[in-house]
Scaffold this active site. Structure first.
Site, PDB file in Angstrom:
ATOM      1  N   CYS A 347       0.793  -1.234   0.000  1.00 17.67           N
ATOM      2  CA  CYS A 347       0.000   0.000   0.000  1.00 17.67           C
ATOM      3  C   CYS A 347       0.830   1.292   0.000  1.00 17.67           C
ATOM      4  O   CYS A 347       0.582   2.188  -0.821  1.00 17.67           O
ATOM      5  CB  CYS A 347      -0.961   0.025   1.187  1.00 17.67           C
ATOM      6  N   ARG A 376       6.144 -11.513   5.608  1.00 21.41           N
ATOM      7  CA  ARG A 376       5.634 -11.302   6.959  1.00 21.41           C
ATOM      8  C   ARG A 376       6.162 -12.387   7.885  1.00 21.41           C
ATOM      9  O   ARG A 376       6.260 -13.556   7.502  1.00 21.41           O
ATOM     10  CB  ARG A 376       4.103 -11.309   6.962  1.00 21.41           C
ATOM     11  N   GLN A 394       0.647 -10.947  -3.161  1.00 23.51           N
ATOM     12  CA  GLN A 394      -0.727 -10.445  -3.102  1.00 23.51           C
ATOM     13  C   GLN A 394      -1.155  -9.940  -4.472  1.00 23.51           C
ATOM     14  O   GLN A 394      -0.371  -9.301  -5.178  1.00 23.51           O
ATOM     15  CB  GLN A 394      -0.836  -9.293  -2.109  1.00 23.51           C
ATOM     16  N   ASP A 396      -2.708  -7.337  -5.339  1.00 21.78           N
ATOM     17  CA  ASP A 396      -3.066  -6.088  -4.682  1.00 21.78           C
ATOM     18  C   ASP A 396      -3.562  -5.060  -5.698  1.00 21.78           C
ATOM     19  O   ASP A 396      -3.043  -4.991  -6.813  1.00 21.78           O
ATOM     20  CB  ASP A 396      -1.830  -5.519  -3.981  1.00 21.78           C
ATOM     21  N   HIS A 398      -5.242  -0.800  -5.668  1.00 22.80           N
ATOM     22  CA  HIS A 398      -5.728   0.357  -4.914  1.00 22.80           C
ATOM     23  C   HIS A 398      -6.446   1.300  -5.860  1.00 22.80           C
ATOM     24  O   HIS A 398      -6.005   1.522  -6.986  1.00 22.80           O
ATOM     25  CB  HIS A 398      -4.569   1.073  -4.215  1.00 22.80           C
ATOM     26  N   LYS A 478     -15.319  -2.558   5.482  1.00 21.44           N
ATOM     27  CA  LYS A 478     -14.817  -3.493   4.480  1.00 21.44           C
ATOM     28  C   LYS A 478     -15.865  -4.540   4.131  1.00 21.44           C
ATOM     29  O   LYS A 478     -16.825  -4.783   4.876  1.00 21.44           O
ATOM     30  CB  LYS A 478     -13.551  -4.183   4.975  1.00 21.44           C
ATOM     31  N   HIS A 524      -8.544  -0.376  -0.761  1.00 24.36           N
ATOM     32  CA  HIS A 524      -7.678  -1.544  -0.918  1.00 24.36           C
ATOM     33  C   HIS A 524      -8.553  -2.695  -1.394  1.00 24.36           C
ATOM     34  O   HIS A 524      -9.673  -2.864  -0.891  1.00 24.36           O
ATOM     35  CB  HIS A 524      -7.062  -1.982   0.419  1.00 24.36           C
TER      36      HIS A 524
END
Length: 655
Positions: A347, A376, A394, A396, A398, A478, A524
């Site tokens: 992000c 992680r 991911q 991902d 945005h 979310k 996100h």
């Protein structure tokens, strides 16, 4: 010729009869199909041997009952009460049989219950039968479960008297009122309920103890390691048997075993836990997943980004990850005296790209997507195949938009999610909308507008959803989507989250129509969740028998002898040029063995190459899942498979 004919008969038996044999026990077969199988009992035994060894049932659908197994929420929570009370009866039985055992927590869970114990000597698997017998005795006694409300001091006094240190720690975190549940006058536990009225309401023949596992107290590896006993509980013995059947099916579909059997991926101990090595066939599937993802996103108005794998620690302090997420991040590394952090998230990188150029309201919405690998820190005890790893990619994306654009953008995300999930065969979902928690950033007004936008998007999709009041992230509401697999299990994959935090922390701005500087709304979203986890879910749902468009090898040519390999080379070249993933058997083994190996590797289409094929320049395509594509000229056969690949359907289903 005779041997070639016999080999072709072998192919027919393995691909035809074994197909019927494996399906009949699971599906309601027609009388005619049953009759055909019974007439060929002697041939069936040979075919079944191949099928069992080859794992030919890997693609077979599992017949789910007309009535699915109940959930904890069904029937006014009756099953939940059964499971919760079963956990208490388990703990009572354990403490009666194993003197000196300390108890901690024992909740109900999705398919049953568990209880964590600290015994003087470790439990063994053989102890489960003895414990279950003691539970049955308690159930037959029909002891009442009675709720008692006590003061905090009185609860503490009783816990100290019973010498239960874990319960004392639990008490410290409880809010008033403090309640205790008694089983008769023989055992009690700190508990808020709910429970059945008496132990006789527990159906002992629908309760089973399943396994023993280790669990750190409070999930902290610095705390004592406890022993967790898992159990399952249902309303009827028939439900228990169905659960056992599905559980056995889940074990058979374990992605770790299938991944090894098909040589798709591995986790190498010498390299460290939680790090995935993609083997050639697994890498092919991953590349297909990624290519489809990129193509679909570009068609939906997204642009692709590539960002670094690490950044200065100052970036993570600005984003707040260092403060709120530090325990899940790896330690920093020093570069020329500065601390750098390998990234746990993508992000902040997308935010920096946004800030790199002055933005106007005319630029919005901006949609950026990245297949970004993140890292992680996961404790070794939490690692689990592809489902829990330390490095993963991911999918991902945005979105930066105006408040009035938010609802339309969310609908667009849900449309894209539906398209991508259905491509992989996932068409049943459970949807959850999570709202503002007690501690949150952002004004009430912006939270209300964002939550209304999410609700509006779900209504426009006509998707039913549940609401988790107060379950949103601190930075925004979310939507979470769980997908249902082939045996009815739910998996958390897709998520859509509004974020009011990062735009504020990074001072993100755009110039509004009136010339003022405003904060954009940041969204996100992930659809796969991660490539690794989604691949694992897909592997278990398909049992490794991927749809034709996704199979790492779509066509294998099986030469009856090496004399026919030049023809196979010619066919392979044409198939590869048409975009198919084809190969020739390595050779050095009988046709029967080639067929067996191809079934073990779950190759969707086989083609035996012998004298007839060479002379007629044809291919006789045999789907592993049964059926007949017939004998076709090479060009037509390859064209049919290529079209099935293009349409993402099975060759037999091609219109």
């Amino acid at each position: 010729p005779f041997l070639e004919m016999a080999a072709r008969l072998d192919l027919l038996l393995v691909l035809g009869l074994a197909h019927g044999l494996q399906l009949c026990p699971l599906l309601r077969c027609s009388t005619r199909a049953t009759t055909v199988v019974s007439r060929t009992r002697s041939a069936r035994a040979a075919a079944a041997e191949h099928a069992d060894e080859a794992g030919a049932d890997g693609w077979s659908p599992v017949a789910l009952k007309d009535e699915p197994l109940p959930s904890n929420e069904d029937n006014e929570g009756r099953l939940l009460r059964i499971r919760h009370s079963s956990a208490h009866v388990l703990a009572m039985a354990v403490q009666k049989l194993f003197k000196g055992t300390k108890v901690s927590i024992g909740p109900w869970i999705e398919n049953g219950f568990y209880y964590d114990f600290d015994p003087p000597e470790p439990f063994q698997e053989k102890d489960l039968r003895r414990i279950k017998k003691e539970m049955d005795k308690i159930i037959q006694m029909k002891l009442p479960l009675v709720r008692e409300e006590v003061s905090r001091d009185e609860a503490a006094r009783r816990i100290r008297e019973a010498n239960e240190p874990y319960k004392l720690e639990i008490l410290e975190g409880l809010q008033e009122p403090i309640t205790i549940y008694h089983i008769g006058d023989r055992w009690w536990d700190l508990c808020a309920g709910p429970h059945v009225h008496h132990t006789g309401e527990l159906p002992k023949d629908a309760i089973a103890l399943e396994s023993i596992a280790g669990a750190y107290w409070r999930g902290d590896e610095r705390r004592p390691m406890l022993q967790r006993i898992y159990g399952t509980a249902w309303e009827t013995p028939a439900q228990l048997e169905e659960h056992k059947r599905l559980r056995a099916e889940a074990v058979r579909r374990d992605h770790r075993r299938i991944g090894k059997d098909l040589s798709l991926f591995s986790i190498q101990p010498s390299a460290g836990g939680g790090l995935v090595f993609w083997h050639p066939k697994g890498a092919r599937i991953r590349a297909l997943m990624e290519d489809y993802w990129k193509r679909t996103h570009i068609q939906s108005g997204y642009e692709l980004l590539f960002t670094p794998h690490m950044a200065s620690i100052e970036l993570w302090k600005t984003s707040g990850h260092f403060d709120f997420y530090k325990d899940d991040m790896f330690d920093q590394m020093q570069v020329e005296g500065d601390d750098y952090q390998i990234k746990p998230m993508n992000c902040p990188f997308h935010v920096l790209v946004f800030k790199d150029t002055p933005r106007s309201y005319r630029d919005l919405p901006i949609r950026w997507a990245e297949l970004g690998t993140v890292y992680r820190y996961e404790r070794s005890g939490a690692l689990n195949g592809l489902f829990r790893v330390r490095g993963f990619t991911q999918d991902d994306a945005h979105i930066f938009c105006l408040p009035e654009q938010l609802a339309d953008e969310i609908v667009g995300v849900l449309d894209l999610t539906e398209n991508i999930l259905s491509k992989f065969g996932f068409k049943e979902y459970e949807v959850m909308l999570s709202t503002r928690p007690e501690k949150a950033v952002g004004s009430d007004e912006i939270w209300d507008k964002a939550t209304s936008a999410l609700e509006s998007a779900l209504a426009r999709k006509d998707w039913g959803f549940s609401v988790d009041e107060g379950g949103g992230a601190f930075y925004g509401p979310k939507i979470d989507i769980k997908i249902k697999d082939a045996i009815g299990r739910l998996w958390q994959c897709s998520t859509v989250q509004c974020d009011f935090n990062l735009p504020e922390r990074f001072g993100m701005e755009y110039v509004s129509a009136g010339g003022a500087r405003e904060r954009p709304i940041m969204v996100h979203r992930a659809i796969y969740g991660s490539i690794e986890r989604f691949f694992g879910v897909l592997l278990e749902s398909t049992a490794g028998d991927f749809p034709f468009w996704l199979a790492p090898v779509q066509l294998r040519l099986l030469p009856v002898s090496d004399d026919f390999r030049p023809f196979c080379d010619e066919v392979l070249a044409q198939a590869t040029a048409a975009g198919l993933r084809a190969e020739i058997d390595v050779g050095g083994r009988s046709l029967s063995k080639q067929i067996k190996v191809a079934n073990q590797e779950k190759i969707p289409i086989l083609a035996v190459i012998g004298k007839d094929e060479v002379e007629s320049r044809t291919l006789n395509l045999a789907p592993r899942k049964g059926g007949d594509l017939g004998r076709l000229p090479i060009v037509d056969a390859i064209a049919r498979l290529a079209e099935a690949e293009r349409q993402a359907v099975e060759p037999l289903d091609l219109q």
